[in-house]
Design a protein around this motif. Sequence first.
Motif, PDB file in Angstrom:
ATOM      1  N   VAL A  37      12.739 -19.078  -5.117  1.00 43.96           N
ATOM      2  CA  VAL A  37      13.549 -19.168  -3.843  1.00 43.96           C
ATOM      3  C   VAL A  37      12.851 -17.868  -3.157  1.00 43.96           C
ATOM      4  CG1 VAL A  37      15.776 -18.511  -2.877  1.00 43.96           C
ATOM      5  CG2 VAL A  37      15.346 -20.138  -4.806  1.00 43.96           C
ATOM      6  N   PRO A  38      12.572 -17.824  -1.773  1.00 41.45           N
ATOM      7  CA  PRO A  38      11.900 -16.872  -1.254  1.00 41.45           C
ATOM      8  C   PRO A  38      12.746 -15.362  -1.197  1.00 41.45           C
ATOM      9  CG  PRO A  38      12.163 -18.703   0.286  1.00 41.45           C
ATOM     10  CD  PRO A  38      12.965 -19.050  -0.843  1.00 41.45           C
ATOM     11  N   PHE A  39      11.956 -14.376  -1.278  1.00 43.37           N
ATOM     12  CA  PHE A  39      12.253 -12.965  -0.899  1.00 43.37           C
ATOM     13  C   PHE A  39      11.483 -12.560   0.089  1.00 43.37           C
ATOM     14  CE2 PHE A  39       9.661 -10.097  -3.192  1.00 43.37           C
ATOM     15  CZ  PHE A  39       9.100 -10.800  -4.235  1.00 43.37           C
ATOM     16  N   PHE A  40      11.781 -11.783   1.365  1.00 46.39           N
ATOM     17  CA  PHE A  40      11.158 -11.484   2.201  1.00 46.39           C
ATOM     18  C   PHE A  40      11.500 -10.105   2.883  1.00 46.39           C
ATOM     19  CE2 PHE A  40      14.099 -12.383   5.457  1.00 46.39           C
ATOM     20  CZ  PHE A  40      15.153 -13.116   4.671  1.00 46.39           C
ATOM     21  N   GLY A  41      10.535  -9.615   3.507  1.00 45.60           N
ATOM     22  CA  GLY A  41      10.984  -8.263   4.067  1.00 45.60           C
ATOM     23  C   GLY A  41       9.528  -7.411   4.472  1.00 45.60           C
ATOM     24  N   LYS A  42       9.558  -6.311   4.213  1.00 41.00           N
ATOM     25  CA  LYS A  42       8.407  -5.208   4.830  1.00 41.00           C
ATOM     26  C   LYS A  42       7.711  -4.722   3.772  1.00 41.00           C
ATOM     27  CE  LYS A  42       9.668  -5.358   9.299  1.00 41.00           C
ATOM     28  NZ  LYS A  42       8.532  -6.292   9.996  1.00 41.00           N
ATOM     29  N   ALA A  43       6.483  -4.376   3.819  1.00 40.21           N
ATOM     30  CA  ALA A  43       5.425  -3.399   2.752  1.00 40.21           C
ATOM     31  C   ALA A  43       5.088  -2.310   3.675  1.00 40.21           C
ATOM     32  CB  ALA A  43       4.529  -4.113   1.990  1.00 40.21           C
ATOM     33  N   HIS A  44       5.279  -0.994   2.898  1.00 37.97           N
ATOM     34  CA  HIS A  44       4.713   0.259   3.519  1.00 37.97           C
ATOM     35  C   HIS A  44       3.679   0.466   2.645  1.00 37.97           C
ATOM     36  CE1 HIS A  44       8.215  -0.019   6.334  1.00 37.97           C
ATOM     37  NE2 HIS A  44       9.039  -0.066   5.328  1.00 37.97           N
ATOM     38  N   VAL A  45       2.449   0.911   3.056  1.00 39.61           N
ATOM     39  CA  VAL A  45       1.448   1.309   2.326  1.00 39.61           C
ATOM     40  C   VAL A  45       0.560   2.570   2.874  1.00 39.61           C
ATOM     41  CG1 VAL A  45      -0.757   0.751   1.120  1.00 39.61           C
ATOM     42  CG2 VAL A  45       0.956  -1.164   1.511  1.00 39.61           C
ATOM     43  N   ALA A  46       0.549   3.459   1.910  1.00 38.16           N
ATOM     44  CA  ALA A  46      -0.154   4.829   2.155  1.00 38.16           C
ATOM     45  C   ALA A  46      -0.958   5.164   1.287  1.00 38.16           C
ATOM     46  CB  ALA A  46       0.826   5.917   2.353  1.00 38.16           C
ATOM     47  N   TYR A  47      -2.221   5.725   1.628  1.00 37.64           N
ATOM     48  CA  TYR A  47      -3.368   6.264   0.775  1.00 37.64           C
ATOM     49  C   TYR A  47      -4.032   7.485   1.433  1.00 37.64           C
ATOM     50  CZ  TYR A  47      -6.858   3.624   3.219  1.00 37.64           C
ATOM     51  OH  TYR A  47      -7.768   3.310   4.176  1.00 37.64           O
ATOM     52  N   VAL A  48      -4.341   8.409   0.404  1.00 42.79           N
ATOM     53  CA  VAL A  48      -5.175   9.407   0.628  1.00 42.79           C
ATOM     54  C   VAL A  48      -6.572   9.126   0.294  1.00 42.79           C
ATOM     55  CG1 VAL A  48      -5.453  11.994   0.563  1.00 42.79           C
ATOM     56  CG2 VAL A  48      -3.196  11.263   0.428  1.00 42.79           C
ATOM     57  N   PRO A  49      -7.672   8.942   1.114  1.00 49.34           N
ATOM     58  CA  PRO A  49      -9.070   8.469   0.908  1.00 49.34           C
ATOM     59  C   PRO A  49      -9.629   9.328  -0.024  1.00 49.34           C
ATOM     60  CG  PRO A  49      -8.796   8.656   3.052  1.00 49.34           C
ATOM     61  CD  PRO A  49      -7.411   9.135   2.640  1.00 49.34           C
ATOM     62  N   ASP A  50     -10.460   9.164  -0.653  1.00 42.68           N
ATOM     63  CA  ASP A  50     -11.682   9.736  -1.040  1.00 42.68           C
ATOM     64  C   ASP A  50     -13.021   9.235  -0.608  1.00 42.68           C
ATOM     65  OD1 ASP A  50     -13.239  11.654  -2.494  1.00 42.68           O
ATOM     66  OD2 ASP A  50     -12.502  11.005  -4.663  1.00 42.68           O
ATOM     67  N   LYS A  51     -13.417   9.515   0.580  1.00 41.06           N
ATOM     68  CA  LYS A  51     -14.447   9.154   1.167  1.00 41.06           C
ATOM     69  C   LYS A  51     -14.665   7.543   1.445  1.00 41.06           C
ATOM     70  CE  LYS A  51     -17.355  12.819  -0.926  1.00 41.06           C
ATOM     71  NZ  LYS A  51     -16.407  13.199  -1.772  1.00 41.06           N
ATOM     72  N   LYS A  52     -13.708   6.928   1.125  1.00 39.72           N
ATOM     73  CA  LYS A  52     -13.965   5.471   1.661  1.00 39.72           C
ATOM     74  C   LYS A  52     -12.482   5.063   1.964  1.00 39.72           C
ATOM     75  CE  LYS A  52     -15.672   3.873  -2.578  1.00 39.72           C
ATOM     76  NZ  LYS A  52     -15.770   2.994  -3.843  1.00 39.72           N
ATOM     77  N   VAL A  53     -12.499   4.160   3.426  1.00 35.88           N
ATOM     78  CA  VAL A  53     -11.410   3.925   3.841  1.00 35.88           C
ATOM     79  C   VAL A  53     -11.544   2.254   3.981  1.00 35.88           C
ATOM     80  CG1 VAL A  53     -10.879   5.898   5.025  1.00 35.88           C
ATOM     81  CG2 VAL A  53     -12.037   4.210   6.085  1.00 35.88           C
ATOM     82  N   LEU A  54     -10.225   1.762   4.017  1.00 30.68           N
ATOM     83  CA  LEU A  54     -10.124   0.243   4.431  1.00 30.68           C
ATOM     84  C   LEU A  54     -10.071  -0.082   5.702  1.00 30.68           C
ATOM     85  CD1 LEU A  54      -7.925  -1.277   1.457  1.00 30.68           C
ATOM     86  CD2 LEU A  54     -10.114  -2.022   1.713  1.00 30.68           C
ATOM     87  N   GLY A  55     -10.553  -1.397   6.264  1.00 30.16           N
ATOM     88  CA  GLY A  55     -10.174  -1.888   7.096  1.00 30.16           C
ATOM     89  C   GLY A  55      -8.586  -1.935   7.582  1.00 30.16           C
ATOM     90  N   LEU A  56      -7.978  -1.709   8.628  1.00 29.70           N
ATOM     91  CA  LEU A  56      -6.460  -1.709   8.504  1.00 29.70           C
ATOM     92  C   LEU A  56      -5.836  -3.148   8.053  1.00 29.70           C
ATOM     93  CD1 LEU A  56      -5.376   0.702  11.394  1.00 29.70           C
ATOM     94  CD2 LEU A  56      -5.485   1.202   9.031  1.00 29.70           C
ATOM     95  N   SER A  57      -6.349  -4.207   8.801  1.00 33.39           N
ATOM     96  CA  SER A  57      -5.966  -5.469   8.571  1.00 33.39           C
ATOM     97  C   SER A  57      -6.157  -5.828   6.915  1.00 33.39           C
ATOM     98  CB  SER A  57      -6.646  -6.534   9.418  1.00 33.39           C
ATOM     99  OG  SER A  57      -8.131  -6.523   9.061  1.00 33.39           O
ATOM    100  N   LYS A  58      -7.048  -5.172   6.429  1.00 33.63           N
ATOM    101  CA  LYS A  58      -7.416  -5.395   5.000  1.00 33.63           C
ATOM    102  C   LYS A  58      -6.147  -5.076   4.086  1.00 33.63           C
ATOM    103  CE  LYS A  58     -11.184  -7.142   6.113  1.00 33.63           C
ATOM    104  NZ  LYS A  58     -11.446  -8.704   6.115  1.00 33.63           N
TER     105      LYS A  58
END
Length: 269
Positions: A167-188
Amino acid sequence: MARVHISPLNLANYNDLQELLHNYGNILDFTLKEHSAYVLFERESDAIKAIEDSQNGHPSLGSSTCTLIRNDEKALPSRSPLGLDLNKKNKMIEAARTLLEGLGEDVRREGLLKTPERMVEALLYFTRGYTQTPSDVVNGAMFHEEHEDMIIVKDIDLYSMCEHHVVPFFGKAHVAYVPDKKVLGLSKVARIVEIYSRRLQIQERLTKNIAAAVMDTIEPRGVAVVVESRHLCMVMRGVQKTQSVTTTSAMLGIFQDGKLRTEFFSLIK
Ligand SMILES: [Zn+2]
């Protein structure tokens, strides 16, 4: 296999540390970073033993924190991205028909004629995360950047299915990181959330899966993930008040430090 992240790394003890870790078992990879190290153990049990000892304050580890990063990509169930073979799909449609009959329905009435097929298509869509891995979706959208502050992606919509009731569950995710030279495209970041939410899940594991995938993909100094969601299996059965939200979090690397963790929680308020 299991990867362990050690942070912050005390360089004065680096040789001792390396020797110490080799005592636990076979190490396949040892990557040294400015402030931390990534150690890939052949056996997860060896990694866990090293972490347990570090938590008991082994002198060679000083004030470092060891975090286990499970290589979920290899361990998670998967489905061929090319789709199901006809035989398997027909069996699923037959099973859906049986389910509807069991409920007391007449599967020959007009409104239900195509329902078994639609049920199967919908379920396959809701679980399409089984056909993807983080490396598929990141697909090179990683950039070298001398950025050292926290990067935070808030309010990522999330739809998943609880593995206990489907059965579904749904909501929001919040993701944070402190990069070490590499960053991700935001949509990724949102795409990584999707890979793990579009499966049968429990919210705690989903939260850890997202954190471990970001850690594995760009090896940042730390990752923090918070998931807030409403579970229809509780809401619809009246187990919980209808508005209640379940919150889970996973902190890896330098987010285990109280100050950064507090900053993250205040930013997602
Ligand atoms: Zn449930």
